[in-house]
Structures are given as structure tokens and as C-alpha cells.
Design a protein around this motif. Sequence first.
Motif, short mmCIF file in Angstrom:
data_model
loop_
_atom_site.label_atom_id
_atom_site.label_comp_id
_atom_site.label_asym_id
_atom_site.label_seq_id
_atom_site.Cartn_x
_atom_site.Cartn_y
_atom_site.Cartn_z
N SER A 17 11.24 14.37 -21.49
CA SER A 17 10.27 14.57 -20.43
C SER A 17 8.83 14.38 -20.88
CB SER A 17 10.41 15.98 -19.83
OG SER A 17 11.70 16.18 -19.31
N ALA A 18 8.59 14.46 -22.18
CA ALA A 18 7.20 14.46 -22.65
C ALA A 18 7.04 13.68 -23.95
CB ALA A 18 6.72 15.89 -22.86
N THR A 19 5.87 13.11 -24.11
CA THR A 19 5.46 12.46 -25.34
C THR A 19 4.21 13.17 -25.85
OG1 THR A 19 6.32 10.31 -24.64
CG2 THR A 19 4.66 10.32 -26.39
N LEU A 20 4.23 13.58 -27.10
CA LEU A 20 3.08 14.27 -27.69
C LEU A 20 2.05 13.24 -28.12
CD1 LEU A 20 1.82 16.93 -28.70
CD2 LEU A 20 3.02 16.56 -30.87
N VAL A 21 0.83 13.36 -27.57
CA VAL A 21 -0.22 12.39 -27.89
C VAL A 21 -1.35 12.98 -28.72
CG1 VAL A 21 0.30 10.99 -25.86
CG2 VAL A 21 -1.45 12.78 -25.71
N ALA A 22 -1.43 14.32 -28.79
CA ALA A 22 -2.51 14.93 -29.55
C ALA A 22 -2.26 16.41 -29.77
CB ALA A 22 -3.86 14.73 -28.83
N ILE A 23 -2.91 16.95 -30.81
CA ILE A 23 -2.89 18.39 -31.08
C ILE A 23 -4.32 18.80 -31.41
CG2 ILE A 23 -2.06 20.23 -32.60
CD1 ILE A 23 0.42 18.53 -33.14
N VAL A 24 -4.81 19.82 -30.72
CA VAL A 24 -6.15 20.33 -30.99
C VAL A 24 -6.03 21.67 -31.71
CG1 VAL A 24 -8.36 21.04 -30.01
CG2 VAL A 24 -7.05 19.20 -28.92
N ILE A 41 0.84 -1.21 0.00
CA ILE A 41 0.00 0.00 0.00
C ILE A 41 0.87 1.26 0.00
CG2 ILE A 41 -1.67 1.32 1.35
CD1 ILE A 41 -2.80 -1.35 2.32
N ALA A 42 1.91 1.24 0.85
CA ALA A 42 2.78 2.41 0.93
C ALA A 42 3.47 2.67 -0.41
CB ALA A 42 3.83 2.21 2.02
N PHE A 43 3.90 1.59 -1.05
CA PHE A 43 4.56 1.75 -2.35
C PHE A 43 3.62 2.37 -3.38
CE2 PHE A 43 7.06 1.06 -5.99
CZ PHE A 43 6.22 0.55 -6.97
N LEU A 44 2.41 1.81 -3.46
CA LEU A 44 1.46 2.33 -4.44
C LEU A 44 1.15 3.79 -4.21
CD1 LEU A 44 -1.02 -0.66 -4.70
CD2 LEU A 44 0.60 0.11 -6.41
N TYR A 45 1.04 4.18 -2.95
CA TYR A 45 0.70 5.57 -2.64
C TYR A 45 1.85 6.52 -2.95
CZ TYR A 45 -0.74 9.76 -0.18
OH TYR A 45 -1.07 11.04 0.12
N PHE A 46 3.03 6.25 -2.37
CA PHE A 46 4.13 7.20 -2.50
C PHE A 46 4.81 7.12 -3.85
CE2 PHE A 46 3.77 6.92 2.13
CZ PHE A 46 3.70 8.26 2.43
N ALA A 47 5.02 5.90 -4.36
CA ALA A 47 5.78 5.77 -5.59
C ALA A 47 4.96 6.05 -6.84
CB ALA A 47 6.38 4.36 -5.69
N LEU A 48 3.66 5.83 -6.75
CA LEU A 48 2.84 6.02 -7.94
C LEU A 48 1.95 7.24 -7.83
CD1 LEU A 48 1.90 2.33 -8.69
CD2 LEU A 48 3.45 3.78 -9.96
N PHE A 49 0.96 7.21 -6.95
CA PHE A 49 -0.01 8.29 -6.89
C PHE A 49 0.64 9.61 -6.51
CE2 PHE A 49 -3.39 4.96 -5.76
CZ PHE A 49 -3.59 4.70 -7.10
N ARG A 50 1.40 9.63 -5.42
CA ARG A 50 1.95 10.90 -4.95
C ARG A 50 2.89 11.51 -5.98
NH1 ARG A 50 0.22 14.02 -0.98
NH2 ARG A 50 2.33 14.62 -0.47
N ARG A 51 3.80 10.71 -6.52
CA ARG A 51 4.80 11.27 -7.42
C ARG A 51 4.22 11.59 -8.79
NH1 ARG A 51 10.02 11.18 -5.73
NH2 ARG A 51 10.44 10.06 -3.81
N ALA A 52 3.28 10.82 -9.25
CA ALA A 52 2.74 11.06 -10.59
C ALA A 52 1.74 12.19 -10.63
CB ALA A 52 2.11 9.79 -11.13
N THR A 78 10.42 4.68 -8.60
CA THR A 78 10.03 6.07 -8.77
C THR A 78 11.07 6.87 -9.53
OG1 THR A 78 11.07 6.78 -6.71
CG2 THR A 78 8.80 6.03 -6.58
N GLY A 79 12.27 6.32 -9.72
CA GLY A 79 13.32 7.10 -10.37
C GLY A 79 13.25 7.09 -11.88
N GLY A 80 12.42 6.22 -12.45
CA GLY A 80 12.38 6.12 -13.90
C GLY A 80 10.99 6.33 -14.46
N GLU A 81 10.34 7.43 -14.09
CA GLU A 81 8.99 7.66 -14.57
C GLU A 81 8.97 7.75 -16.09
OE1 GLU A 81 9.03 9.92 -10.53
OE2 GLU A 81 10.28 10.01 -12.34
N ALA A 82 7.88 7.25 -16.63
CA ALA A 82 7.69 7.37 -18.07
C ALA A 82 7.47 8.84 -18.41
CB ALA A 82 6.49 6.54 -18.51
N PRO A 83 7.81 9.25 -19.63
CA PRO A 83 7.56 10.64 -20.04
C PRO A 83 6.08 10.98 -19.88
CG PRO A 83 8.95 9.54 -21.64
CD PRO A 83 8.46 8.47 -20.71
N MET A 84 5.79 12.20 -19.47
CA MET A 84 4.39 12.60 -19.35
C MET A 84 3.77 12.70 -20.74
SD MET A 84 4.78 16.64 -18.42
CE MET A 84 5.83 17.70 -19.43
N ARG A 85 2.49 12.46 -20.79
CA ARG A 85 1.74 12.50 -22.04
C ARG A 85 1.11 13.88 -22.16
NH1 ARG A 85 -2.40 9.91 -22.14
NH2 ARG A 85 -2.44 8.89 -24.17
#
Length: 436
Positions: free
Chosen positions: A118-125, A17-28, A88-95
Amino acid sequence: MDCKRNVPRHLAIFGTIAFLYFALFRRASGGMIGIDLIAHFTTHNVLWWVALALCIAIGLFITRSWSGKPVRLAVGCAMLFLFSVGATGGEAPMRVALVGLVHGHAKGFLRALPGNDSATLVAIVEPQEALAKEYAAKYGLDSKLFYTDLERMLVEQHPDAVLVYTAIADHRKVIETAARHGVSSMVEKPLSSTLEDAMAIRAIARAKHVQVLVNYETTWYASNREVFVEAGQGKLGEIRKVVIHDGHEGPKEIGVEPEFLSWLTDPVKNGAGALFDFGCYGADLMTVLMHGEAPISVTAVTQTDKPEIYPHVDDDATLILRYAKAQAVLMPSWNWSFSRKDMEVYGTGGYAITVGTDRVRVRYRGQDAESQTTAAPLVKAESNSLRYLAAVLHGHVDPDGDLSSLDTNMVVMQILDAGLRSAQTGRTVEIAPLSK
């Protein structure tokens, strides 16, 4: 039931539970939790599922194999902790999605994108199909990236953030639409075209728990950061006067794109002319220097020196910001002989003057002459807009009080609003505190 035999299982469950909270939800999410966020991760982030599976596997391994063995249990828990830190040190690029192509700065983003991690382009409006096709051809963009409807794009792609390159007057609409989908925004300066819109933006950002950041070129100048450090360390003493010059020869003179020029010179779509276009830079820097404090009053003068080119907006402005023990003079203009963005900060202990993006001239009390230094490079997470946005969304950087933060830019909008009213009435305008 033997409680001792269940200790490893309880520890494993807690660790998961601690891992999911701090490493995923909190950091992302930058510290934001909610149903929308959970839905986003489970729907769009494959790494979420991989990390969850690994956590469960490790937890089962600990509980089944090491029950009753305290030493090995301790080692197992340590391994689980190290795993969570490593994950947590290797987050995927933000979309990210671009919204609007009528702002010329969109081209800077697209030019920088291939070398960005740092980023991946997923769409252009972009509702103007001809403009969208022009960009697609120029930058080799897949036609599948393009949408004409913002709502549809958000439903189908649900990016981590939208990068807004519309007319300034459209910022509020885009931010509010994105926020309703739990999506954060970064807009090009200034935050909005009116203080009323800025208040609405702040309200929905708070209600939907999303980030709203403002991108200024000068935020990524090491020279500005060096001046903040000098002031923060007390080397300049108490700040008494700040003079900030921003602008260039004029948007038409430097050849901005027709779709950019059309709204940049529209007092409704842009808020004003040079007053808003470049006055926001100085207001932003001064607000951070004053630790978020709004000025007591603003006195502004605007004029149009080139009415044949800019018949509807000002092309030159001067603003005087009065604080309890300091003054700032902002000089935004479309009439400079060349492009410039520089700042002079004078205190009771010395002065610091920025030179370009990475040099600073300084002179302290008691010295006979000034010296010039090269500013230290900015840390990677704060070296450009995309890295900064990613660091904020991953929870590595708290934007509070930064040049890009929403609270800082609420004060910027107070200054611009007061400046516009002062120029229109010929009177000094006092600034009242914003409602919380």
C-alpha cells in the motif's frame, strides 16, 4: 456546422473530463480538489500523464473513426467507461514519509514495510543524526532517505502523507506544516497532548482540505469490529455500561527505547502518563459505540504507584464517562500484570466481551450460558493502518465516524482533557459541545 457530426466529439471530451475527475482526482485525493493537488499529480505522478495520453488517444480515435456511426460510438463510449473503471483499480502505492523516530512504533512500521503493497517510503525526517544512523543500519535504509528538516523534505518529496512518530506534543507542528503543503497526516495515538492543539489541528485540516487520521492498535482488532456489528444490529439492546481495560506492566518495565521513554514520562510532551497513553484507547472505542456523542461528564482519579520510576506522571487511572443513558469505565494503567486491551459491552439485550484480537464472548437475554465466537476477518482495506490510509486517500473509504477519524478523535481529546482536569481538581468535569 453539422451538430450531429459533433456529437461524438462532445461525448469524447465529456468522457475524458469525467475520467480525469472521478478516476484520478476524486479517488487519489479522497474527494479533495485544488491547485495543490493538480500540481502534485502533474509533478509527481507519471501515471497521471500516461492516463491523460490514453484518454486523448481514445477520444481522438472515437471522433475521427466513428463519427456518424451510432452503434460503434456506443461501443466506443462503453470501452472508454470500462477503461476508466479499470484504471482506478490499480492505484500506485501511496508515497509516505516518516516524521520522527523517537516513537517506538516506528519500528513496527519499518518491520512491516517490505511486505506491504500500500505504501512506498520516500523519506524519513529525524533531526537526531545519531538516531537516524542507528535506524539506517538496523533496517538497511538508504542514507538518501533521511532529512533533518521537515520543510525541506516536503518541498523536495511532496509525499501523499506523513506518518508521525514524534512526541505527542509535536503532532500539531508536524500536521500544520504538512497541511500547508497539501499533505495529509496519520499520527500515533492520541491526536494531541492538549485540547487546544486538537482544535488547531482540526482548523488547519479543514482549511487546507487534508486528512488527519489517528492510528490505534485496537482499530485493527477484528474482535472490536465484531462488537460494533453486534451493537449495530441491536443484538445487545440499548448499551448501558462499557468497561475497557488497556495497558501493560509499564513502559520502563517492558523495555521501551530510551528516546521513547524520555518523552512518554514527560507530562508536557505526552500530556500525562497512563491516563493519555492508554486512556485514549477506551475513549476512542466508546465514542464510536456512542456514534460520535461526547459524554455529559467525566470523573477521573489518577495515582502514581511507582514514583521511583515515574515521578512526574500518573501510572494508573480510572475514568467514569456519563452519558444520558449509559456509563463507561476506562481503566488505563502501567500496572497491569501483563499487556491487555479488552472491552466489555453490556446492553439491555445481552453482553459482548472481546478476547484478544479476534474472539468475542457473548450472551444474550434468555440464554443460560455464554458462548465464544471467532470474529470475521477485517476487509483488506481496513485491516491495517497503511491499507486504511491508502483507501482513504484514494477515496475508497470515508473515514467519517471511524475509530481513526478526526471528528472521533476530537471527542477523545475532550474526554482526556476533562479526565486530566477532573483528576487535578478532584471534581467531576462537565463537557461542553465543541464549537463548530
